[in-house]
Design a protein around this motif. Sequence first.
Motif, PDB file in Angstrom:
ATOM      1  N   GLY A  56       0.838  -1.353  -0.078  1.00 26.91           N
ATOM      2  CA  GLY A  56      -0.080   0.035  -0.089  1.00 26.91           C
ATOM      3  C   GLY A  56       0.699   1.440  -0.075  1.00 26.91           C
ATOM      4  O   GLY A  56       0.440   2.173  -0.513  1.00 26.91           O
ATOM      5  N   THR A  57       1.974   1.181   0.859  1.00 21.94           N
ATOM      6  CA  THR A  57       2.828   2.347   0.711  1.00 21.94           C
ATOM      7  C   THR A  57       3.268   2.577  -0.474  1.00 21.94           C
ATOM      8  O   THR A  57       3.837   3.730  -1.264  1.00 21.94           O
ATOM      9  CB  THR A  57       3.842   2.323   1.964  1.00 21.94           C
ATOM     10  N   SER A  58       3.976   1.370  -1.163  1.00 21.19           N
ATOM     11  CA  SER A  58       4.414   1.608  -2.416  1.00 21.19           C
ATOM     12  C   SER A  58       3.596   2.155  -3.438  1.00 21.19           C
ATOM     13  O   SER A  58       3.927   2.862  -4.560  1.00 21.19           O
ATOM     14  CB  SER A  58       4.942  -0.018  -2.976  1.00 21.19           C
ATOM     15  N   ILE A  59       2.390   1.820  -3.467  1.00 21.03           N
ATOM     16  CA  ILE A  59       1.297   2.577  -4.397  1.00 21.03           C
ATOM     17  C   ILE A  59       1.425   3.977  -4.241  1.00 21.03           C
ATOM     18  O   ILE A  59       1.348   4.688  -5.493  1.00 21.03           O
ATOM     19  CB  ILE A  59       0.027   1.831  -4.072  1.00 21.03           C
ATOM     20  N   MET A  60       1.619   4.493  -3.217  1.00 21.70           N
ATOM     21  CA  MET A  60       1.478   5.739  -2.976  1.00 21.70           C
ATOM     22  C   MET A  60       2.808   6.595  -3.460  1.00 21.70           C
ATOM     23  O   MET A  60       2.852   7.874  -3.936  1.00 21.70           O
ATOM     24  CB  MET A  60       1.332   6.189  -1.378  1.00 21.70           C
ATOM     25  N   ASP A  61       3.959   5.837  -3.827  1.00 17.56           N
ATOM     26  CA  ASP A  61       5.429   6.366  -4.043  1.00 17.56           C
ATOM     27  C   ASP A  61       4.926   6.858  -5.509  1.00 17.56           C
ATOM     28  O   ASP A  61       4.387   6.120  -6.429  1.00 17.56           O
ATOM     29  CB  ASP A  61       6.070   5.423  -3.967  1.00 17.56           C
ATOM     30  N   PRO A  62       5.677   8.109  -5.933  1.00 17.33           N
ATOM     31  CA  PRO A  62       5.294   8.567  -7.459  1.00 17.33           C
ATOM     32  C   PRO A  62       5.966   7.357  -8.723  1.00 17.33           C
ATOM     33  O   PRO A  62       5.403   7.238  -9.551  1.00 17.33           O
ATOM     34  CB  PRO A  62       6.131   9.929  -7.389  1.00 17.33           C
ATOM     35  N   GLU A  63       7.213   6.918  -8.247  1.00 22.37           N
ATOM     36  CA  GLU A  63       7.619   5.854  -8.973  1.00 22.37           C
ATOM     37  C   GLU A  63       7.017   4.584  -9.083  1.00 22.37           C
ATOM     38  O   GLU A  63       6.797   4.035  -9.848  1.00 22.37           O
ATOM     39  CB  GLU A  63       9.358   5.960  -8.790  1.00 22.37           C
ATOM     40  N   HIS A  64       7.320   3.953  -7.589  1.00 20.49           N
ATOM     41  CA  HIS A  64       6.743   2.632  -7.689  1.00 20.49           C
ATOM     42  C   HIS A  64       5.372   2.281  -7.969  1.00 20.49           C
ATOM     43  O   HIS A  64       4.927   1.253  -8.268  1.00 20.49           O
ATOM     44  CB  HIS A  64       7.279   2.156  -6.025  1.00 20.49           C
ATOM     45  N   GLY A  65       4.593   3.347  -7.504  1.00 19.17           N
ATOM     46  CA  GLY A  65       3.134   3.015  -7.628  1.00 19.17           C
ATOM     47  C   GLY A  65       2.563   3.694  -8.994  1.00 19.17           C
ATOM     48  O   GLY A  65       1.358   3.407  -9.277  1.00 19.17           O
ATOM     49  N   LYS A  66       3.499   4.027  -9.904  1.00 15.05           N
ATOM     50  CA  LYS A  66       2.916   4.422 -11.268  1.00 15.05           C
ATOM     51  C   LYS A  66       2.246   3.214 -12.060  1.00 15.05           C
ATOM     52  O   LYS A  66       1.285   3.583 -12.617  1.00 15.05           O
ATOM     53  CB  LYS A  66       4.220   5.005 -11.968  1.00 15.05           C
ATOM     54  N   VAL A  67       2.834   2.123 -11.869  1.00 20.90           N
ATOM     55  CA  VAL A  67       2.013   1.002 -12.913  1.00 20.90           C
ATOM     56  C   VAL A  67       0.878   0.714 -12.302  1.00 20.90           C
ATOM     57  O   VAL A  67      -0.239   0.764 -13.118  1.00 20.90           O
ATOM     58  CB  VAL A  67       3.055  -0.330 -12.759  1.00 20.90           C
ATOM     59  N   ILE A  68       0.558   0.649 -10.938  1.00 23.46           N
ATOM     60  CA  ILE A  68      -0.846   0.441 -10.226  1.00 23.46           C
ATOM     61  C   ILE A  68      -1.637   1.550 -10.650  1.00 23.46           C
ATOM     62  O   ILE A  68      -2.778   1.289 -10.940  1.00 23.46           O
ATOM     63  CB  ILE A  68      -0.677   0.191  -8.802  1.00 23.46           C
ATOM     64  N   ARG A  69      -1.170   2.722 -10.564  1.00 21.10           N
ATOM     65  CA  ARG A  69      -2.165   3.906 -10.711  1.00 21.10           C
ATOM     66  C   ARG A  69      -2.651   4.057 -12.128  1.00 21.10           C
ATOM     67  O   ARG A  69      -3.855   4.337 -12.480  1.00 21.10           O
ATOM     68  CB  ARG A  69      -1.471   4.985 -10.408  1.00 21.10           C
ATOM     69  N   GLU A  70      -1.812   3.571 -13.161  1.00 17.51           N
ATOM     70  CA  GLU A  70      -1.962   3.617 -14.606  1.00 17.51           C
ATOM     71  C   GLU A  70      -2.895   2.551 -14.843  1.00 17.51           C
ATOM     72  O   GLU A  70      -3.911   2.831 -15.810  1.00 17.51           O
ATOM     73  CB  GLU A  70      -0.732   3.384 -15.351  1.00 17.51           C
ATOM     74  N   HIS A  71      -3.019   1.402 -14.127  1.00 15.58           N
ATOM     75  CA  HIS A  71      -3.791   0.374 -14.339  1.00 15.58           C
ATOM     76  C   HIS A  71      -5.063   0.912 -13.901  1.00 15.58           C
ATOM     77  O   HIS A  71      -6.233   0.433 -14.516  1.00 15.58           O
ATOM     78  CB  HIS A  71      -3.202  -0.929 -13.695  1.00 15.58           C
ATOM     79  N   VAL A  72      -5.406   1.115 -12.655  1.00 19.65           N
ATOM     80  CA  VAL A  72      -6.498   1.537 -12.234  1.00 19.65           C
ATOM     81  C   VAL A  72      -7.239   2.574 -13.120  1.00 19.65           C
ATOM     82  O   VAL A  72      -8.331   2.687 -13.276  1.00 19.65           O
ATOM     83  CB  VAL A  72      -6.480   2.150 -10.775  1.00 19.65           C
ATOM     84  N   LEU A  73      -6.532   3.741 -13.466  1.00 16.06           N
ATOM     85  CA  LEU A  73      -6.859   4.751 -14.431  1.00 16.06           C
ATOM     86  C   LEU A  73      -7.524   3.998 -15.668  1.00 16.06           C
ATOM     87  O   LEU A  73      -8.513   4.430 -16.182  1.00 16.06           O
ATOM     88  CB  LEU A  73      -5.867   5.774 -14.762  1.00 16.06           C
ATOM     89  N   ASN A  74      -6.634   3.306 -16.407  1.00 18.20           N
ATOM     90  CA  ASN A  74      -7.457   2.431 -17.535  1.00 18.20           C
ATOM     91  C   ASN A  74      -8.459   1.715 -17.182  1.00 18.20           C
ATOM     92  O   ASN A  74      -9.431   1.738 -18.126  1.00 18.20           O
ATOM     93  CB  ASN A  74      -6.180   1.641 -18.200  1.00 18.20           C
ATOM     94  N   SER A  75      -8.485   1.124 -16.131  1.00 20.70           N
ATOM     95  CA  SER A  75      -9.641   0.137 -15.729  1.00 20.70           C
ATOM     96  C   SER A  75     -10.923   1.117 -15.598  1.00 20.70           C
ATOM     97  O   SER A  75     -12.057   0.797 -16.206  1.00 20.70           O
ATOM     98  CB  SER A  75      -9.460  -0.680 -14.684  1.00 20.70           C
ATOM     99  N   VAL A  76     -10.805   2.082 -14.738  1.00 20.38           N
ATOM    100  CA  VAL A  76     -11.796   3.108 -14.393  1.00 20.38           C
ATOM    101  C   VAL A  76     -12.317   3.773 -15.591  1.00 20.38           C
ATOM    102  O   VAL A  76     -13.603   4.006 -15.917  1.00 20.38           O
ATOM    103  CB  VAL A  76     -11.429   3.772 -13.255  1.00 20.38           C
ATOM    104  N   GLY A  77     -11.414   4.221 -16.512  1.00 18.85           N
ATOM    105  CA  GLY A  77     -11.647   4.762 -17.769  1.00 18.85           C
ATOM    106  C   GLY A  77     -12.510   4.039 -18.713  1.00 18.85           C
ATOM    107  O   GLY A  77     -13.560   4.427 -19.218  1.00 18.85           O
ATOM    108  N   LYS A  78     -12.180   2.944 -18.791  1.00 21.74           N
ATOM    109  CA  LYS A  78     -12.898   1.917 -19.657  1.00 21.74           C
ATOM    110  C   LYS A  78     -14.265   1.605 -19.217  1.00 21.74           C
ATOM    111  O   LYS A  78     -15.126   1.714 -19.673  1.00 21.74           O
ATOM    112  CB  LYS A  78     -12.268   0.784 -19.714  1.00 21.74           C
ATOM    113  N   ALA A  79     -14.447   1.562 -17.672  1.00 23.29           N
ATOM    114  CA  ALA A  79     -15.751   1.315 -17.103  1.00 23.29           C
ATOM    115  C   ALA A  79     -16.540   2.473 -17.294  1.00 23.29           C
ATOM    116  O   ALA A  79     -17.839   2.207 -17.671  1.00 23.29           O
ATOM    117  CB  ALA A  79     -15.645   0.869 -15.737  1.00 23.29           C
ATOM    118  N   ILE A  80     -16.064   3.661 -17.110  1.00 24.24           N
ATOM    119  CA  ILE A  80     -16.767   4.890 -17.025  1.00 24.24           C
ATOM    120  C   ILE A  80     -17.469   5.147 -18.612  1.00 24.24           C
ATOM    121  O   ILE A  80     -18.525   5.659 -18.886  1.00 24.24           O
ATOM    122  CB  ILE A  80     -15.825   6.084 -16.701  1.00 24.24           C
ATOM    123  N   ARG A  81     -16.507   4.890 -19.648  1.00 23.81           N
ATOM    124  CA  ARG A  81     -16.709   5.375 -20.907  1.00 23.81           C
ATOM    125  C   ARG A  81     -17.980   4.145 -21.425  1.00 23.81           C
ATOM    126  O   ARG A  81     -18.569   4.380 -22.392  1.00 23.81           O
ATOM    127  CB  ARG A  81     -15.690   5.188 -21.755  1.00 23.81           C
TER     128      ARG A  81
END
Length: 344
Positions: free
Chosen positions: A212-237
């Motif tokens: 959980g702490t790693s996801i908050m990190d700008p570098e280490h959590g970038k992959v998780i955040r991008e995945h969540v962004l793509n998933s949420v964006g697909k669901a919203i669209r």
Amino acid sequence: MLKINRENLKASHEAPWLFLDMIMLGVLFFNLLWLLFDALYGTDAVFAWLYDVFPTMTLAYQPVHDNFLFVELGFIAVFLTEFVVRWIAAVVRNTYLRWYFFPFVHWYDLVGCIPLAATRIFRFLRIISILHRLHKFKIIDLNETALFRFLAFYYDVFVEELSDRIVVKVLSDAQKDIAAGSPLIDAITHDVLMPRRPIITQWAASTLNHLGTSIMDPEHGKVIREHVLNSVGKAIRGNVHVNAMKIVPVVGSTIERTLEAAVTDIVTQSIINLLNDLSAAQIEEFIKHGLTHESEEEQALDREVLLVVNEVLELVKHHVGEKRWKVELAAHKEARAAAKQTEI
């Protein structure tokens, strides 16, 4: 016929030792043949035949036979001298970690020097050691000899037969354990894992908190955040109600992007909070519930998985039981038959 590789002989700087090995091989063969002749001479049948064919030589050899121990002591003196020379060379070369390791490594040379019938067989090991030493330096190649190929083939047959029986026995025992409800797995679960459950749950909680702490990190959590962004964006669209907002003039697309960003942040933060807030006690409760409360569907799935494992083991036993050496022998016979037909 063994061929000496002269280039490897020069590169190994073993020419003097090769010469010594050849001398010792000759002495060993001569000694063993003499021992065999003397043993046969001591039998009544061979003595009578020799006396009929070579009476003078037979009577002349009788004193040698009666005092053969002194002849044997002469050979033993040669063997011990060669042993001491090699021991000194090993000490000079620092071949072993300690100077006194040599006689322990080459114990068969010393045992073979004992003038007893039961210990003379160890002199064959001296011959094998000499040939192995020459093969190790690639001065000779034992793989090219017919005797080595013959012995290697039947050694592989022996090992395959023995290993196949052991593997089939192990797999059969595993099948019995599975049929009995897999008591080994239950024993591992209750006797090994359960006593260490507090440590395992603490480790799992720490790992999830760290994630959980790693996801908050700008570098280490970038992959998780991008995945969540793509998933949420697909669901919203793909949502009908959100698509209806596009009808609103000017601000429709802006509302959609704002909603997408807000939901992404909410989902990401929810995941972070979930991972950070998990404690060892909560994981302990989850594991306890999962181990003690199992539905009928889950039990049926477990039984089906065990049946699949049992069938896989049966196939493995069938495959292991196949005699590969028989296939190789049949192929060799076919090759020889084809070669004979070609010659004809």
